[in-house]
Design an enzyme around this catalytic site. Structure first.
Site, PDB file in Angstrom:
ATOM      1  N   SER A 213       0.800  -1.229   0.000  1.00  0.00           N
ATOM      2  CA  SER A 213       0.000   0.000   0.000  1.00  0.00           C
ATOM      3  C   SER A 213       0.839   1.289   0.000  1.00  0.00           C
ATOM      4  O   SER A 213       0.425   2.270  -0.623  1.00  0.00           O
ATOM      5  CB  SER A 213      -1.043  -0.003   1.123  1.00  0.00           C
TER       6      SER A 213
ATOM      7  N   ARG B  33      -7.149  -3.098 -19.950  1.00  0.00           N
ATOM      8  CA  ARG B  33      -7.416  -4.220 -19.052  1.00  0.00           C
ATOM      9  C   ARG B  33      -6.839  -3.973 -17.659  1.00  0.00           C
ATOM     10  O   ARG B  33      -7.242  -4.628 -16.703  1.00  0.00           O
ATOM     11  CB  ARG B  33      -6.867  -5.535 -19.639  1.00  0.00           C
TER      12      ARG B  33
ATOM     13  N   ARG C  70      -7.272  -2.319 -14.859  1.00  0.00           N
ATOM     14  CA  ARG C  70      -8.457  -1.575 -14.416  1.00  0.00           C
ATOM     15  C   ARG C  70      -8.193  -0.586 -13.309  1.00  0.00           C
ATOM     16  O   ARG C  70      -9.042   0.238 -12.993  1.00  0.00           O
ATOM     17  CB  ARG C  70      -9.532  -2.584 -13.953  1.00  0.00           C
TER      18      ARG C  70
ATOM     19  N   GLU D 160      -9.719   9.058 -22.969  1.00  0.00           N
ATOM     20  CA  GLU D 160      -9.274   8.857 -24.345  1.00  0.00           C
ATOM     21  C   GLU D 160      -9.865   9.927 -25.253  1.00  0.00           C
ATOM     22  O   GLU D 160     -10.978  10.435 -24.985  1.00  0.00           O
ATOM     23  CB  GLU D 160      -9.733   7.467 -24.827  1.00  0.00           C
TER      24      GLU D 160
ATOM     25  N   SER E 124     -11.996  11.462 -28.022  1.00  0.00           N
ATOM     26  CA  SER E 124     -13.320  10.975 -28.411  1.00  0.00           C
ATOM     27  C   SER E 124     -13.518  11.094 -29.912  1.00  0.00           C
ATOM     28  O   SER E 124     -13.473  12.189 -30.470  1.00  0.00           O
ATOM     29  CB  SER E 124     -14.405  11.780 -27.690  1.00  0.00           C
TER      30      SER E 124
ATOM     31  N   ARG F  17     -16.241  10.702 -31.149  1.00  0.00           N
ATOM     32  CA  ARG F  17     -17.584  11.281 -31.323  1.00  0.00           C
ATOM     33  C   ARG F  17     -17.471  12.784 -31.521  1.00  0.00           C
ATOM     34  O   ARG F  17     -18.259  13.392 -32.232  1.00  0.00           O
ATOM     35  CB  ARG F  17     -18.458  10.985 -30.101  1.00  0.00           C
TER      36      ARG F  17
ATOM     37  N   ASP G  67      -1.266   4.524  -9.930  1.00  0.00           N
ATOM     38  CA  ASP G  67      -0.370   4.576  -8.770  1.00  0.00           C
ATOM     39  C   ASP G  67       0.716   3.514  -8.944  1.00  0.00           C
ATOM     40  O   ASP G  67       0.581   2.586  -9.741  1.00  0.00           O
ATOM     41  CB  ASP G  67      -1.139   4.429  -7.450  1.00  0.00           C
TER      42      ASP G  67
ATOM     43  N   HIS H 217       2.441  -3.700 -11.205  1.00  0.00           N
ATOM     44  CA  HIS H 217       1.704  -4.905 -11.621  1.00  0.00           C
ATOM     45  C   HIS H 217       1.550  -4.907 -13.148  1.00  0.00           C
ATOM     46  O   HIS H 217       1.814  -5.919 -13.812  1.00  0.00           O
ATOM     47  CB  HIS H 217       0.335  -4.917 -10.932  1.00  0.00           C
TER      48      HIS H 217
ATOM     49  N   ARG I 144       3.239  -6.632 -18.644  1.00  0.00           N
ATOM     50  CA  ARG I 144       3.411  -6.150 -20.021  1.00  0.00           C
ATOM     51  C   ARG I 144       4.855  -5.934 -20.461  1.00  0.00           C
ATOM     52  O   ARG I 144       5.090  -5.576 -21.617  1.00  0.00           O
ATOM     53  CB  ARG I 144       2.598  -4.861 -20.236  1.00  0.00           C
TER      54      ARG I 144
HETATM   55  C1  LIG Z   1       0.068 -12.099 -21.799  1.00  0.00           C
HETATM   56  C2  LIG Z   1      -1.358 -11.729 -21.512  1.00  0.00           C
HETATM   57  C3  LIG Z   1      -2.371 -12.310 -22.226  1.00  0.00           C
HETATM   58  C4  LIG Z   1      -3.725 -11.972 -21.977  1.00  0.00           C
HETATM   59  N1  LIG Z   1      -4.708 -12.553 -22.722  1.00  0.00           N
HETATM   60  C5  LIG Z   1      -5.990 -12.200 -22.512  1.00  0.00           C
HETATM   61  C6  LIG Z   1      -7.060 -12.749 -23.297  1.00  0.00           C
HETATM   62  O1  LIG Z   1      -6.822 -13.574 -24.167  1.00  0.00           O
HETATM   63  N2  LIG Z   1      -8.315 -12.335 -23.079  1.00  0.00           N
HETATM   64  C7  LIG Z   1      -8.623 -11.424 -22.096  1.00  0.00           C
HETATM   65  O2  LIG Z   1      -9.800 -11.098 -21.923  1.00  0.00           O
HETATM   66  N3  LIG Z   1      -7.628 -10.890 -21.338  1.00  0.00           N
HETATM   67  C8  LIG Z   1      -6.343 -11.227 -21.524  1.00  0.00           C
HETATM   68  N4  LIG Z   1      -5.362 -10.665 -20.765  1.00  0.00           N
HETATM   69  C9  LIG Z   1      -5.727  -9.671 -19.740  1.00  0.00           C
HETATM   70  C10 LIG Z   1      -5.621 -10.292 -18.325  1.00  0.00           C
HETATM   71  O3  LIG Z   1      -6.556 -11.325 -18.160  1.00  0.00           O
HETATM   72  C11 LIG Z   1      -5.864  -9.201 -17.268  1.00  0.00           C
HETATM   73  O4  LIG Z   1      -7.169  -8.700 -17.401  1.00  0.00           O
HETATM   74  C12 LIG Z   1      -4.927  -8.042 -17.418  1.00  0.00           C
HETATM   75  O5  LIG Z   1      -3.600  -8.498 -17.549  1.00  0.00           O
HETATM   76  C13 LIG Z   1      -5.023  -7.130 -16.206  1.00  0.00           C
HETATM   77  O6  LIG Z   1      -4.583  -7.848 -15.084  1.00  0.00           O
HETATM   78  P1  LIG Z   1      -5.238  -7.634 -13.654  1.00  0.00           P
HETATM   79  O7  LIG Z   1      -6.696  -7.916 -13.689  1.00  0.00           O
HETATM   80  O8  LIG Z   1      -4.414  -8.419 -12.671  1.00  0.00           O
HETATM   81  O9  LIG Z   1      -4.919  -6.073 -13.430  1.00  0.00           O
HETATM   82  P2  LIG Z   1      -5.842  -4.869 -12.963  1.00  0.00           P
HETATM   83  O10 LIG Z   1      -7.101  -4.785 -13.718  1.00  0.00           O
HETATM   84  O11 LIG Z   1      -4.920  -3.686 -12.974  1.00  0.00           O
HETATM   85  O12 LIG Z   1      -6.182  -5.208 -11.508  1.00  0.00           O
HETATM   86  C14 LIG Z   1      -5.152  -5.222 -10.497  1.00  0.00           C
HETATM   87  C15 LIG Z   1      -5.580  -6.201  -9.440  1.00  0.00           C
HETATM   88  O13 LIG Z   1      -6.762  -5.717  -8.808  1.00  0.00           O
HETATM   89  C16 LIG Z   1      -7.609  -6.794  -8.476  1.00  0.00           C
HETATM   90  N5  LIG Z   1      -8.874  -6.656  -9.205  1.00  0.00           N
HETATM   91  C17 LIG Z   1      -9.175  -5.751 -10.154  1.00  0.00           C
HETATM   92  N6  LIG Z   1     -10.443  -5.873 -10.539  1.00  0.00           N
HETATM   93  C18 LIG Z   1     -10.942  -6.911  -9.844  1.00  0.00           C
HETATM   94  C19 LIG Z   1     -12.199  -7.546  -9.800  1.00  0.00           C
HETATM   95  N7  LIG Z   1     -13.214  -7.161 -10.560  1.00  0.00           N
HETATM   96  N8  LIG Z   1     -12.355  -8.568  -8.956  1.00  0.00           N
HETATM   97  C20 LIG Z   1     -11.363  -8.997  -8.177  1.00  0.00           C
HETATM   98  N9  LIG Z   1     -10.155  -8.440  -8.152  1.00  0.00           N
HETATM   99  C21 LIG Z   1      -9.938  -7.408  -8.976  1.00  0.00           C
HETATM  100  C22 LIG Z   1      -6.868  -8.072  -8.866  1.00  0.00           C
HETATM  101  O14 LIG Z   1      -6.132  -8.503  -7.762  1.00  0.00           O
HETATM  102  C23 LIG Z   1      -5.933  -7.587  -9.943  1.00  0.00           C
HETATM  103  O15 LIG Z   1      -4.774  -8.410 -10.098  1.00  0.00           O
HETATM  104  C24 LIG Z   1      -4.027 -10.999 -20.983  1.00  0.00           C
HETATM  105  C25 LIG Z   1      -2.978 -10.410 -20.269  1.00  0.00           C
HETATM  106  C26 LIG Z   1      -1.669 -10.759 -20.517  1.00  0.00           C
HETATM  107  C27 LIG Z   1      -0.572 -10.078 -19.732  1.00  0.00           C
END
Ligand SMILES: Cc1cc2nc3c(=O)[nH]c(=O)nc-3n(C[C@H](O)[C@H](O)[C@H](O)COP(=O)(O)OP(=O)(O)OC[C@H]3O[C@@H](n4cnc5c(N)ncnc54)[C@H](O)[C@@H]3O)c2cc1C
Length: 313
Positions: free
Chosen positions: A68, A91, A93, A99, A101, A103, A188, A194, A199
């Site tokens: 943290s 992804r 999140r 971004e 737009s 639109r 952050d 992460h 990546r």
């Molecule tokens: C090599 C590679 C291949 C991939 N291929 C695919 C694919 O084919 N299809 C696809 O859809 N995605 C794909 N992804 C995306 C992957 O599944 C993750 O969504 C993405 O890497 C983000 O990771 P994250 O969710 O850990 O990170 P973040 O979204 O940054 O989240 C950080 C952390 O917060 C927590 N968190 C965030 N949101 C939630 C939630 N809703 N519930 C519980 N905990 C949460 C988790 O601990 C998470 O690790 C790929 C990613 C990589 C690196």
């Protein structure tokens, strides 16, 4: 005075080119390594610890997943990238983004074209990726011609539809995934690390890795001690499962007797063929990438403004 890092201040507003038309720019940052230390020891005031103590504490925090305090540091980037790379970036999140737009704005007709070196065959082992085997030059040239033809058609359609006053939100719907877009992206340091772990990894698509490598280079300047700890405990570290730890124990005890650990024995212990391969890969030491920024590649804001104008319809 807000805590700052003079080296990081020098990076503000530099445009680091990525791929053919993209860039990463550090717009702002909040916090430094010291702020992470302060957050971890809230009772201490800014500047009261020696650097060596800051380093020791930061390394302890990363080793023990006390993450943290890293959330107290934030970095904000301006990024120009192809839409298909953006789809991977979003992804992550935990970042905040805005971004351009399509639109409101007319998008510049900038499309990403892979270089010949990147024009490689599908990987036979990794279904998601490409191998290092390049396809022949003839096919590359023909593909570029086809891509350019399609892009010209899309561009003409986009231009004509907007001239006919069709709403921009509809005129843009057939623009290809190679089209460049732009965003402000703030994250952050905990979540940024992460993102960078995922990546900068060789399994991530080469194009997003190019962006992640520049972002990593910027983080290295903003928070060097945290970055060093991230390299050691995250970027270049591996996890061992229970069965892998059992195998490691055997490897160490066998080594003293000159005995080797066979795949058959590992299979008997419950590891699948793929896990065995992964285990053996994990044992190979790899030097971490350097991630240092190439300041000689930096371009000006005017350079990218001109580029954007050149491709405006
Ligand atoms: C090599 C590679 C291949 C991939 N291929 C695919 C694919 O084919 N299809 C696809 O859809 N995605 C794909 N992804 C995306 C992957 O599944 C993750 O969504 C993405 O890497 C983000 O990771 P994250 O969710 O850990 O990170 P973040 O979204 O940054 O989240 C950080 C952390 O917060 C927590 N968190 C965030 N949101 C939630 C939630 N809703 N519930 C519980 N905990 C949460 C988790 O601990 C998470 O690790 C790929 C990613 C990589 C690196």
């Amino acid at each position: 005075m807000r805590p700052n890092n003079e080296e990081a201040d020098k990076l503000l507003d530099l445009y680091f080119p990525v791929l053919d038309y993209g860039f990463v720019r550090l717009c702002d940052y909040m916090g430094t390594d010291k702020c992470i230390e302060e957050a971890a020891r809230v009772s201490y005031q800014h500047g009261t610890r020696k650097v060596s103590k800051t380093r020791g504490l930061i390394r302890y925090l990363r080793r023990h997943l006390h993450t943290s305090p890293f959330e107290q540091v934030e970095l904000k980037f301006h990024i120009s990238l192809p839409i298909f790379v953006m789809r991977q970036l979003v992804r992550s999140r935990m970042a905040n983004l805005n971004e351009i737009s399509g639109r409101y704005s007319l998008l510049p007709m900038m499309f990403y074209t892979p270089t010949k070196e990147q024009f490689c065959k599908q990987s036979p082992s990794n279904n998601q990726g490409r191998s290092s085997e390049q396809l022949n030059e003839n096919l590359y040239k023909k593909t570029i011609e086809k891509w350019n033809k399609l892009r010209d058609e899309n561009q003409q359609l986009y231009k004509s539809l907007t001239e006919e006053e069709l709403a921009r939100e509809l005129a843009r719907i057939d623009l290809p995934l190679s089209t460049y877009t732009q965003l402000y992206w703030k994250c952050d340091l905990h979540n940024l690390f992460h993102f960078l772990k995922l990546r900068t990894d060789s399994h991530a698509q080469w194009e997003i890795r190019e962006f992640a490598n520049i972002i990593a280079g910027i983080v290295k300047v903003v928070a060097p001690l945290s970055f060093e700890a991230w390299i050691d405990y995250n970027q270049s570290s591996v996890n061992f499962s229970r069965l892998e730890r059992l195998a490691l124990n055997k490897l160490i005890s066998y080594a003293s007797n000159g005995k080797t650990l066979s795949d058959e024995e590992l299979e008997e212990d419950g590891l699948s063929k793929r896990e065995i391969q992964e285990f053996r890969d994990k044992l190979k030491y790899k030097e971490p990438p350097d991630f240092s920024l190439d300041l000689s590649s930096v371009k000006s804001a005017e350079y990218f403004e001109e580029l954007s104008k050149k491709f405006s319809i």
